[in-house]
Design a protein around this motif. Structure first.
Motif, PDB file in Angstrom:
ATOM      1  N   GLU A 104      -7.147  -5.411  16.086  1.00  0.00           N
ATOM      2  CA  GLU A 104      -6.388  -6.249  14.901  1.00  0.00           C
ATOM      3  C   GLU A 104      -5.740  -5.179  14.483  1.00  0.00           C
ATOM      4  O   GLU A 104      -6.021  -4.518  13.642  1.00  0.00           O
ATOM      5  CB  GLU A 104      -7.233  -7.155  14.587  1.00  0.00           C
ATOM      6  N   ILE A 105      -4.368  -5.706  14.191  1.00  0.00           N
ATOM      7  CA  ILE A 105      -3.457  -5.154  13.059  1.00  0.00           C
ATOM      8  C   ILE A 105      -2.849  -5.957  11.948  1.00  0.00           C
ATOM      9  O   ILE A 105      -2.579  -7.178  12.467  1.00  0.00           O
ATOM     10  CB  ILE A 105      -2.219  -4.749  14.065  1.00  0.00           C
ATOM     11  N   LEU A 106      -3.195  -5.643  10.764  1.00  0.00           N
ATOM     12  CA  LEU A 106      -2.727  -6.470   9.805  1.00  0.00           C
ATOM     13  C   LEU A 106      -1.608  -5.675   9.233  1.00  0.00           C
ATOM     14  O   LEU A 106      -1.649  -4.614   8.864  1.00  0.00           O
ATOM     15  CB  LEU A 106      -3.804  -6.466   8.491  1.00  0.00           C
ATOM     16  N   HIS A 107      -0.573  -6.416   8.877  1.00  0.00           N
ATOM     17  CA  HIS A 107       0.904  -5.728   8.525  1.00  0.00           C
ATOM     18  C   HIS A 107       1.750  -6.586   7.691  1.00  0.00           C
ATOM     19  O   HIS A 107       2.045  -7.659   8.255  1.00  0.00           O
ATOM     20  CB  HIS A 107       1.516  -5.042   9.669  1.00  0.00           C
ATOM     21  N   GLY A 108       1.954  -6.167   6.561  1.00  0.00           N
ATOM     22  CA  GLY A 108       2.858  -6.950   5.821  1.00  0.00           C
ATOM     23  C   GLY A 108       4.309  -7.025   5.951  1.00  0.00           C
ATOM     24  O   GLY A 108       4.714  -6.143   6.424  1.00  0.00           O
ATOM     25  N   SER A 109       4.866  -8.091   5.902  1.00  0.00           N
ATOM     26  CA  SER A 109       6.385  -8.228   6.267  1.00  0.00           C
ATOM     27  C   SER A 109       7.250  -7.503   5.172  1.00  0.00           C
ATOM     28  O   SER A 109       8.342  -7.276   5.384  1.00  0.00           O
ATOM     29  CB  SER A 109       6.952  -9.822   6.133  1.00  0.00           C
ATOM     30  N   ALA A 110       6.591  -7.356   3.827  1.00  0.00           N
ATOM     31  CA  ALA A 110       7.421  -6.757   2.987  1.00  0.00           C
ATOM     32  C   ALA A 110       7.150  -4.988   2.802  1.00  0.00           C
ATOM     33  O   ALA A 110       7.363  -4.629   1.707  1.00  0.00           O
ATOM     34  CB  ALA A 110       6.926  -7.476   1.683  1.00  0.00           C
ATOM     35  N   ASP A 111       6.446  -4.601   3.790  1.00  0.00           N
ATOM     36  CA  ASP A 111       6.020  -3.205   3.826  1.00  0.00           C
ATOM     37  C   ASP A 111       7.287  -2.453   4.003  1.00  0.00           C
ATOM     38  O   ASP A 111       8.097  -2.181   4.929  1.00  0.00           O
ATOM     39  CB  ASP A 111       5.219  -2.884   4.930  1.00  0.00           C
ATOM     40  N   LYS A 112       7.959  -1.727   2.768  1.00  0.00           N
ATOM     41  CA  LYS A 112       8.960  -0.723   2.829  1.00  0.00           C
ATOM     42  C   LYS A 112       8.726   0.732   3.457  1.00  0.00           C
ATOM     43  O   LYS A 112       9.589   1.376   3.690  1.00  0.00           O
ATOM     44  CB  LYS A 112       9.504  -0.745   1.603  1.00  0.00           C
ATOM     45  N   ASP A 113       7.514   1.168   3.509  1.00  0.00           N
ATOM     46  CA  ASP A 113       7.115   2.343   4.019  1.00  0.00           C
ATOM     47  C   ASP A 113       6.781   2.403   5.392  1.00  0.00           C
ATOM     48  O   ASP A 113       7.365   3.424   5.840  1.00  0.00           O
ATOM     49  CB  ASP A 113       5.648   2.757   3.224  1.00  0.00           C
ATOM     50  N   VAL A 114       6.216   1.503   5.922  1.00  0.00           N
ATOM     51  CA  VAL A 114       6.073   1.320   7.435  1.00  0.00           C
ATOM     52  C   VAL A 114       6.585  -0.022   7.938  1.00  0.00           C
ATOM     53  O   VAL A 114       5.716  -0.913   7.687  1.00  0.00           O
ATOM     54  CB  VAL A 114       4.328   1.580   7.970  1.00  0.00           C
ATOM     55  N   LEU A 146      -6.679  -2.224  11.989  1.00  0.00           N
ATOM     56  CA  LEU A 146      -5.612  -1.264  11.558  1.00  0.00           C
ATOM     57  C   LEU A 146      -4.717  -2.150  10.646  1.00  0.00           C
ATOM     58  O   LEU A 146      -4.345  -2.931  10.423  1.00  0.00           O
ATOM     59  CB  LEU A 146      -4.829  -0.865  12.867  1.00  0.00           C
ATOM     60  N   ILE A 147      -4.774  -1.295   9.348  1.00  0.00           N
ATOM     61  CA  ILE A 147      -3.986  -1.773   8.186  1.00  0.00           C
ATOM     62  C   ILE A 147      -2.563  -0.944   8.367  1.00  0.00           C
ATOM     63  O   ILE A 147      -2.585  -0.004   7.867  1.00  0.00           O
ATOM     64  CB  ILE A 147      -4.610  -1.711   7.130  1.00  0.00           C
ATOM     65  N   GLY A 152       5.359 -11.580   3.028  1.00  0.00           N
ATOM     66  CA  GLY A 152       5.611 -10.935   1.703  1.00  0.00           C
ATOM     67  C   GLY A 152       4.566  -9.990   1.008  1.00  0.00           C
ATOM     68  O   GLY A 152       4.532  -9.454  -0.037  1.00  0.00           O
ATOM     69  N   VAL A 153       3.773  -9.351   1.892  1.00  0.00           N
ATOM     70  CA  VAL A 153       2.827  -8.444   1.587  1.00  0.00           C
ATOM     71  C   VAL A 153       3.164  -6.996   1.995  1.00  0.00           C
ATOM     72  O   VAL A 153       3.940  -6.827   2.774  1.00  0.00           O
ATOM     73  CB  VAL A 153       1.420  -8.623   2.513  1.00  0.00           C
ATOM     74  N   ASN A 154       2.849  -6.166   0.878  1.00  0.00           N
ATOM     75  CA  ASN A 154       3.410  -4.760   0.959  1.00  0.00           C
ATOM     76  C   ASN A 154       2.642  -3.909   1.595  1.00  0.00           C
ATOM     77  O   ASN A 154       1.466  -4.149   2.469  1.00  0.00           O
ATOM     78  CB  ASN A 154       3.901  -4.163  -0.344  1.00  0.00           C
ATOM     79  N   HIS A 155       2.930  -2.338   1.626  1.00  0.00           N
ATOM     80  CA  HIS A 155       2.276  -1.442   2.508  1.00  0.00           C
ATOM     81  C   HIS A 155       0.609  -1.312   2.018  1.00  0.00           C
ATOM     82  O   HIS A 155      -0.048  -1.189   2.833  1.00  0.00           O
ATOM     83  CB  HIS A 155       2.862  -0.131   2.375  1.00  0.00           C
ATOM     84  N   ARG A 156       0.410  -1.549   0.734  1.00  0.00           N
ATOM     85  CA  ARG A 156      -1.032  -1.376   0.371  1.00  0.00           C
ATOM     86  C   ARG A 156      -1.919  -2.562   0.513  1.00  0.00           C
ATOM     87  O   ARG A 156      -2.874  -2.887   0.157  1.00  0.00           O
ATOM     88  CB  ARG A 156      -0.957  -1.117  -1.198  1.00  0.00           C
ATOM     89  N   LEU A 157      -1.128  -3.731   1.156  1.00  0.00           N
ATOM     90  CA  LEU A 157      -1.725  -5.006   1.501  1.00  0.00           C
ATOM     91  C   LEU A 157      -2.451  -5.616   0.059  1.00  0.00           C
ATOM     92  O   LEU A 157      -3.308  -6.355   0.243  1.00  0.00           O
ATOM     93  CB  LEU A 157      -3.163  -4.609   2.416  1.00  0.00           C
ATOM     94  N   GLN A 158      -1.689  -5.128  -0.960  1.00  0.00           N
ATOM     95  CA  GLN A 158      -2.016  -6.173  -2.225  1.00  0.00           C
ATOM     96  C   GLN A 158      -2.024  -7.449  -2.147  1.00  0.00           C
ATOM     97  O   GLN A 158      -0.867  -7.993  -1.491  1.00  0.00           O
ATOM     98  CB  GLN A 158      -1.127  -5.445  -3.447  1.00  0.00           C
TER      99      GLN A 158
END
Length: 253
Positions: free
Chosen positions: A195-205, A128-129, A229-235
């Motif tokens: 497994e959940i991958l989630h960015g600390s810089a995600d401003k949307d979720v 899950l992203i 430092g990763v955003n919602h799009r996992l860039q």
């Protein structure tokens, strides 16, 4: 890498609406299925990355457009989680009970979690992203009372999409349907590894949402991997994504 090894497929609902997708078939198990997020389709960057990776690994892989986006039939404004789930059900039926690893992004992550509770024998792993649990209800809750009432009365609301898709039109059916899938209030039972991958810089979720979900879910094999430092799009996190996928694939193949 070329995606020429994929072949197109079309599945048809009883009402005649078509769901279109692409499959890379190696006739080996398991099969990976990607679930795009809200207003996204199978031509997104993550979808193409995962399809290319599957070809390189020699895996069977499916990507598709939910109704209302891309090549599939239907109106986007008719989107509900239940409708998206029905599209996925067609895919699973096409795969004839073969074991499936679902990769879900944002809304697709929420949907993948629903699917794992609905078809636990077929869905063997979840990646899950930034799963967007309850984001539809939150959109509604954050509206002023008069706008909430107007959405219910007219069954339609318009707003601008932050990712450049233009003005979106959504029926209130989307909100009404979402309450039945409130996993923060009604925690799910998940038997497969998650497994959940989630960015600390995600401003949307926000990342905190994944921890809230994990604290409530009945899931003995659930792990969260926060990505600084990763955003919602996992860039910038493609390598992490593919490594996590490889690890789950190895566990169930």
């Amino acid at each position: 890498m070329s995606l020429s090894a994929e072949r197109p497929f079309t599945l048809v609902h009883p009402n005649g609406e078509r769901v279109c997708g692409l499959i890379h078939e190696t006739h080996t198990d398991p099969v990976g299925v990607f679930l795009p997020g809200f207003a996204s389709n199978m031509e997104g960057a993550k979808s193409r990355l995962l399809a290319c990776n599957a070809q390189a690994q020699g895996w069977s892989w499916v990507r598709f457009d939910p109704r209302g986006v891309g090549r599939s039939d239907g109106l986007f404004q008719a989107l509900t989680l239940s409708r998206y789930l029905a599209d996925l059900q067609l895919i699973l039926q096409m795969l004839e009970n073969r074991p499936v690893l679902l990769v879900g992004s944002s809304l697709g992550g929420w949907l993948g979690t629903i699917a794992a509770t609905r078809w636990p024998k077929q869905i063997r792993a979840l990646l899950l992203i930034a799963p967007a649990y309850n984001f539809i209800q939150e959109i509604f809750r954050n509206l002023p009372a008069d706008e909430q009432q107007a959405w219910q009365d007219t069954n339609l609301r318009c707003w601008g999409d932050p990712y450049g898709l233009g003005e979106l039109h959504m029926r209130f059916d989307l909100v009404a349907d979402s309450w039945r899938y409130d996993f923060l209030r009604f925690p799910p039972y998940l038997r497969c590894p998650v497994e959940i991958l989630h960015g600390s810089a995600d401003k949307d979720v926000p990342l905190a949402l994944s921890y809230q979900f994990a604290a409530r879910a009945h899931a003995p094999e659930l792990a969260i991997r926060p990505l600084p430092g990763v955003n919602h799009r996992l860039q910038g996190a493609d390598t992490v994504l593919l490594r996590s996928l490889q690890s789950l694939w190895t566990r169930i193949s």
